[in-house]
Design an enzyme around this catalytic site. Structure first.
Site, PDB file in Angstrom:
ATOM      1  N   GLU A 125      26.006  16.472 -17.247  1.00 16.28           N
ATOM      2  CA  GLU A 125      25.247  17.332 -16.354  1.00 16.28           C
ATOM      3  C   GLU A 125      24.161  18.089 -17.103  1.00 16.28           C
ATOM      4  O   GLU A 125      24.221  18.249 -18.321  1.00 16.28           O
ATOM      5  CB  GLU A 125      26.177  18.318 -15.681  1.00 16.28           C
ATOM      6  CG  GLU A 125      26.961  19.124 -16.670  1.00 16.28           C
ATOM      7  CD  GLU A 125      28.123  19.841 -16.015  1.00 16.28           C
ATOM      8  OE1 GLU A 125      28.703  19.281 -15.068  1.00 16.28           O
ATOM      9  OE2 GLU A 125      28.433  20.941 -16.446  1.00 16.28           O
ATOM     10  N   CYS A 138      18.713  22.890 -19.671  1.00 16.10           N
ATOM     11  CA  CYS A 138      19.912  22.899 -20.513  1.00 16.10           C
ATOM     12  C   CYS A 138      20.484  21.486 -20.522  1.00 16.10           C
ATOM     13  O   CYS A 138      20.891  20.973 -19.482  1.00 16.10           O
ATOM     14  CB  CYS A 138      20.879  23.902 -19.891  1.00 16.10           C
ATOM     15  SG  CYS A 138      22.501  23.913 -20.609  1.00 16.10           S
ATOM     16  N   CYS A 145      33.851  17.225 -25.169  1.00 10.80           N
ATOM     17  CA  CYS A 145      33.685  17.931 -26.452  1.00 10.80           C
ATOM     18  C   CYS A 145      35.004  17.843 -27.206  1.00 10.80           C
ATOM     19  O   CYS A 145      36.071  17.915 -26.592  1.00 10.80           O
ATOM     20  CB  CYS A 145      33.319  19.395 -26.191  1.00 10.80           C
ATOM     21  SG  CYS A 145      32.890  20.320 -27.678  1.00 10.80           S
ATOM     22  N   CYS A 149      37.282  25.339 -27.353  1.00 10.53           N
ATOM     23  CA  CYS A 149      37.090  26.782 -27.191  1.00 10.53           C
ATOM     24  C   CYS A 149      37.870  27.182 -25.932  1.00 10.53           C
ATOM     25  O   CYS A 149      37.735  26.538 -24.879  1.00 10.53           O
ATOM     26  CB  CYS A 149      35.614  27.111 -27.072  1.00 10.53           C
ATOM     27  SG  CYS A 149      34.707  26.545 -28.527  1.00 10.53           S
ATOM     28  N   CYS A 152      36.140  27.799 -22.481  1.00  6.60           N
ATOM     29  CA  CYS A 152      35.092  26.856 -22.058  1.00  6.60           C
ATOM     30  C   CYS A 152      35.699  25.687 -21.304  1.00  6.60           C
ATOM     31  O   CYS A 152      36.661  25.066 -21.753  1.00  6.60           O
ATOM     32  CB  CYS A 152      34.334  26.335 -23.274  1.00  6.60           C
ATOM     33  SG  CYS A 152      33.198  25.000 -22.870  1.00  6.60           S
ATOM     34  N   GLU A 211      29.084  19.457 -28.420  1.00  2.53           N
ATOM     35  CA  GLU A 211      28.675  20.209 -29.611  1.00  2.53           C
ATOM     36  C   GLU A 211      27.528  19.424 -30.267  1.00  2.53           C
ATOM     37  O   GLU A 211      27.761  18.368 -30.872  1.00  2.53           O
ATOM     38  CB  GLU A 211      29.890  20.352 -30.550  1.00  2.53           C
ATOM     39  CG  GLU A 211      29.557  20.852 -31.949  1.00  2.53           C
ATOM     40  CD  GLU A 211      28.670  22.095 -31.981  1.00  2.53           C
ATOM     41  OE1 GLU A 211      29.053  23.126 -31.419  1.00  2.53           O
ATOM     42  OE2 GLU A 211      27.573  22.028 -32.574  1.00  2.53           O
ATOM     43  N   SER A 264      27.218  30.357 -31.024  1.00  2.00           N
ATOM     44  CA  SER A 264      28.221  30.850 -30.073  1.00  2.00           C
ATOM     45  C   SER A 264      29.202  31.713 -30.860  1.00  2.00           C
ATOM     46  O   SER A 264      30.198  31.213 -31.380  1.00  2.00           O
ATOM     47  CB  SER A 264      28.950  29.671 -29.430  1.00  2.00           C
ATOM     48  OG  SER A 264      28.043  28.953 -28.642  1.00  2.00           O
ATOM     49  N   HIS A 266      30.818  35.080 -30.012  1.00  2.00           N
ATOM     50  CA  HIS A 266      31.906  35.461 -29.094  1.00  2.00           C
ATOM     51  C   HIS A 266      32.992  36.375 -29.651  1.00  2.00           C
ATOM     52  O   HIS A 266      33.808  36.905 -28.892  1.00  2.00           O
ATOM     53  CB  HIS A 266      32.572  34.243 -28.453  1.00  2.00           C
ATOM     54  CG  HIS A 266      31.615  33.275 -27.827  1.00  2.00           C
ATOM     55  ND1 HIS A 266      30.527  33.678 -27.078  1.00  2.00           N
ATOM     56  CD2 HIS A 266      31.556  31.910 -27.846  1.00  2.00           C
ATOM     57  CE1 HIS A 266      29.865  32.609 -26.664  1.00  2.00           C
ATOM     58  NE2 HIS A 266      30.452  31.537 -27.123  1.00  2.00           N
ATOM     59  N   CYS A 384      28.231  25.154 -17.498  1.00  2.00           N
ATOM     60  CA  CYS A 384      28.329  23.760 -17.885  1.00  2.00           C
ATOM     61  C   CYS A 384      29.774  23.283 -17.828  1.00  2.00           C
ATOM     62  O   CYS A 384      30.697  24.027 -18.076  1.00  2.00           O
ATOM     63  CB  CYS A 384      27.746  23.587 -19.267  1.00  2.00           C
ATOM     64  SG  CYS A 384      26.007  23.989 -19.209  1.00  2.00           S
TER      65      CYS A 384
HETATM   66  N1  SAH Z   1      28.905  23.401 -27.936  1.00  2.00           N
HETATM   67  C1  SAH Z   1      27.795  24.257 -28.065  1.00  2.00           C
HETATM   68  C2  SAH Z   1      26.812  24.182 -26.921  1.00  2.00           C
HETATM   69  C3  SAH Z   1      27.375  24.067 -25.536  1.00  2.00           C
HETATM   70  S1  SAH Z   1      28.169  25.488 -24.869  1.00  2.00           S
HETATM   71  C4  SAH Z   1      28.244  25.680 -28.284  1.00  2.00           C
HETATM   72  O1  SAH Z   1      29.424  25.955 -28.140  1.00  2.00           O
HETATM   73  O2  SAH Z   1      27.406  26.495 -28.642  1.00  2.00           O
HETATM   74  C5  SAH Z   1      26.813  26.591 -24.499  1.00  2.00           C
HETATM   75  C6  SAH Z   1      27.195  28.048 -24.414  1.00  2.00           C
HETATM   76  O3  SAH Z   1      27.944  28.325 -23.207  1.00  2.00           O
HETATM   77  C7  SAH Z   1      28.079  28.495 -25.566  1.00  2.00           C
HETATM   78  O4  SAH Z   1      27.680  29.736 -26.061  1.00  2.00           O
HETATM   79  C8  SAH Z   1      29.425  28.574 -24.903  1.00  2.00           C
HETATM   80  O5  SAH Z   1      30.273  29.366 -25.649  1.00  2.00           O
HETATM   81  C9  SAH Z   1      29.070  29.123 -23.536  1.00  2.00           C
HETATM   82  N2  SAH Z   1      30.115  28.969 -22.516  1.00  2.00           N
HETATM   83  C10 SAH Z   1      31.016  27.976 -22.415  1.00  2.00           C
HETATM   84  N3  SAH Z   1      31.816  28.169 -21.338  1.00  2.00           N
HETATM   85  C11 SAH Z   1      31.416  29.316 -20.752  1.00  2.00           C
HETATM   86  C12 SAH Z   1      31.850  30.044 -19.601  1.00  2.00           C
HETATM   87  N4  SAH Z   1      32.841  29.612 -18.844  1.00  2.00           N
HETATM   88  N5  SAH Z   1      31.193  31.201 -19.293  1.00  2.00           N
HETATM   89  C13 SAH Z   1      30.146  31.618 -20.039  1.00  2.00           C
HETATM   90  N6  SAH Z   1      29.700  30.967 -21.135  1.00  2.00           N
HETATM   91  C14 SAH Z   1      30.325  29.834 -21.499  1.00  2.00           C
HETATM   92 FE1  SF4 Z   2      32.605  22.517 -27.006  1.00  2.00          FE
HETATM   93 FE2  SF4 Z   2      30.720  24.470 -26.973  1.00  2.00          FE
HETATM   94 FE3  SF4 Z   2      32.617  24.323 -25.056  1.00  2.00          FE
HETATM   95 FE4  SF4 Z   2      33.290  25.044 -27.512  1.00  2.00          FE
HETATM   96  S1  SF4 Z   2      31.901  26.167 -26.124  1.00  2.00           S
HETATM   97  S2  SF4 Z   2      34.408  23.581 -26.222  1.00  2.00           S
HETATM   98  S3  SF4 Z   2      31.940  23.774 -28.751  1.00  2.00           S
HETATM   99  S4  SF4 Z   2      31.014  22.809 -25.455  1.00  2.00           S
END
Ligand code: SAH
Ligand code: SF4
Length: 410
Positions: A125, A138, A145, A149, A152, A211, A264, A266, A384
């Site tokens: 997506e 985006c 992945c 995390c 996520c 990632e 990221s 957090h 996402c």
């Molecule tokens: N894997 C990479 C890029 C994709 S995630 C990474 O982790 O950076 C893109 C961003 O969205 C990251 O900062 C991730 O931590 C955040 N993200 C993931 N799930 C989320 C959610 N449910 N609510 C808000 N941010 C989220």
């Molecule tokens: Fe993968 Fe980024 Fe989601 Fe972590 S936040 S599971 S690295 S897509």
């Protein structure tokens, strides 16, 4: 998909004409880099001395003009156009679902054809976030992945494969097709679209599924195609790679490619980050921040973005905010506080608005401006990983209906 017309055969049997679907066997050139285009031209026997000039022509039509067929390439001779059409297509990945939010955010679910290893098609997506002076796309770098995390949704989907560079570039091409973002095309109209400048897709962020630094080769190659001034022309300062912290690849990305970087983060303590972003166990905060301090392209004009998702009662205290500011001292940084976007089955909740404001004030007083990223496209689940899972729950019939909707929207 090609349709073979069997009218003649059926006339003999006095039956209604039928059409048999045949799988497309021609390869698409959409998304390839110059070397890929040159290889394609070699495949159809074009002499080497002509290739450079022909690659330049294809590049112009594919990336500057958004050509959807070889017939549009008026400065390429008819014979070559026919040879190209017989061997290749300019097909983009199919749009399976398109959603438009009332704030102008758009989300597409794309179906990628099977890769060369005889795999099945996969869905990824992408989300388009318009603002008055820019349009940010985006994009995804992997199907699923490998990292888990805990907050996520993509992390709950197992990795299927890395996208190729061409598949990453093709995502941008689909967005520009759907928005009419090429010279001479009918531009999309609707609330929220950029009003300044002549382009609708101006910025790219690798914040979709996957990632990006685990799909390094594809991402690096795709950025070179996207940034090429004779084609799509999205400069590297307008391309941001977001990583959960694959430390060894951060330095390499800066040195070899040089896009903007987002981390990221957090969490400001290793114990908590180990839980939220488990890759932290391999590359802890100190190593991650050292890599940021030495990221070659970073400067006050090219700050590194630190993403910080606001999780209620987990990482959102005033003490966390103060520790965050302290941790980033000396790094040219921007901070993005992201309200957590909940998904079915998650154990986390988004922090209260008051708590986010309090956190943001502390960060603001330390010199970081407007750090809260407003949630966009909430009505279409724009976080996402969510559209894909929603679609997976649908029956085959509902999927078909969605596909039909997507097709009729073209
Ligand atoms: N894997 C990479 C890029 C994709 S995630 C990474 O982790 O950076 C893109 C961003 O969205 C990251 O900062 C991730 O931590 C955040 N993200 C993931 N799930 C989320 C959610 N449910 N609510 C808000 N941010 C989220
Ligand atoms: Fe993968 Fe980024 Fe989601 Fe972590 S936040 S599971 S690295 S897509």
């Amino acid at each position: 998909m090609n349709l073979i017309d069997t009218t003649a055969a059926s006339a003999a049997g006095a039956r209604a004409p039928v059409q048999i679907a045949r799988a497309e066997t021609r390869r698409s050139l959409a998304g390839l880099d110059r070397a890929g285009l040159a290889a394609a031209l070699a495949e159809i026997g074009l002499p080497e001395r002509e290739r450079k000039m022909r690659v330049a022509q294809l590049w112009h039509w594919i990336y500057l003009r958004g050509a959807l067929s070889f017939d549009e390439m008026t400065n390429v001779g008819k014979g070559l156009r026919e040879t190209l059409s017989a061997a290749f297509t300019l097909d983009r990945p199919e749009v399976v679902v398109e959603q438009v939010s009332n704030d102008g955010t758009r989300k597409w679910l794309l179906r990628l054809p099977p890769d060369l290893k005889g795999d099945k098609p996969h869905d990824v997506e992408m989300v388009y976030i318009p603002e008055s002076d820019r349009g940010t796309l985006c994009v995804s770098s992997q199907v699923g992945c490998t990292l888990n995390c805990s907050f996520c949704h993509t992390g709950t989907q197992r990795l299927v494969r890395n996208l190729s560079a061409a598949e990453i570039v093709a995502q941008v091409m689909v967005a520009r097709d759907r928005l009419g973002d090429y010279p001479g095309r009918e531009r999309a109209v609707g609330p929220g679209l950029p009003t300044e400048g002549d382009r609708l897709v101006t910025n790219i962020v690798f914040m979709g599924m996957g990632e990006p630094l685990y799909a390094y080769d594809s991402v690096a190659k795709a950025i070179e195609v996207l940034a090429d001034g004779e084609g799509l022309g999205i400069g590297k300062r307008r391309i941001t790679v977001s990583t959960s912290g694959v430390v060894p690849e951060i330095e390499r990305l800066g040195r070899e490619v040089g896009p903007m970087l987002a981390i990221s983060l957090h969490a400001v303590r290793d114990e908590l980050r180990d839980v939220l972003v488990p890759i932290n166990k391999k590359y802890p905060l100190k190593d991650l921040l050292d890599a940021c301090r030495t990221y070659p392209p970073a400067s006050n004009a090219k700050r590194i973005t630190f993403e910080y998702v606001m999780l209620k009662g987990v990482n959102d205290s005033p003490a966390d905010a103060k520790a965050l500011v302290k941790l980033l001292a000396g790094i040219p940084a921007k901070i993005n506080l992201i309200p957590f976007n909940p998904w079915p089955g998650t154990q986390y909740e988004c922090s209260d608005w008051e708590t986010i404001e309090q956190f943001s004030d502390i960060v603001f007083r330390a010199g970081y401006s407007s750090p809260v990223r407003t949630p966009r496209g909430r009505d279409i689940l724009a976080a996402c990983g969510q559209l894909k899972s929603e679609t997976e729950k649908l029956s085959a019939r509902e999927r078909l209906a969605l596909r039909a909707m997507a097709a009729s929207a073209e």
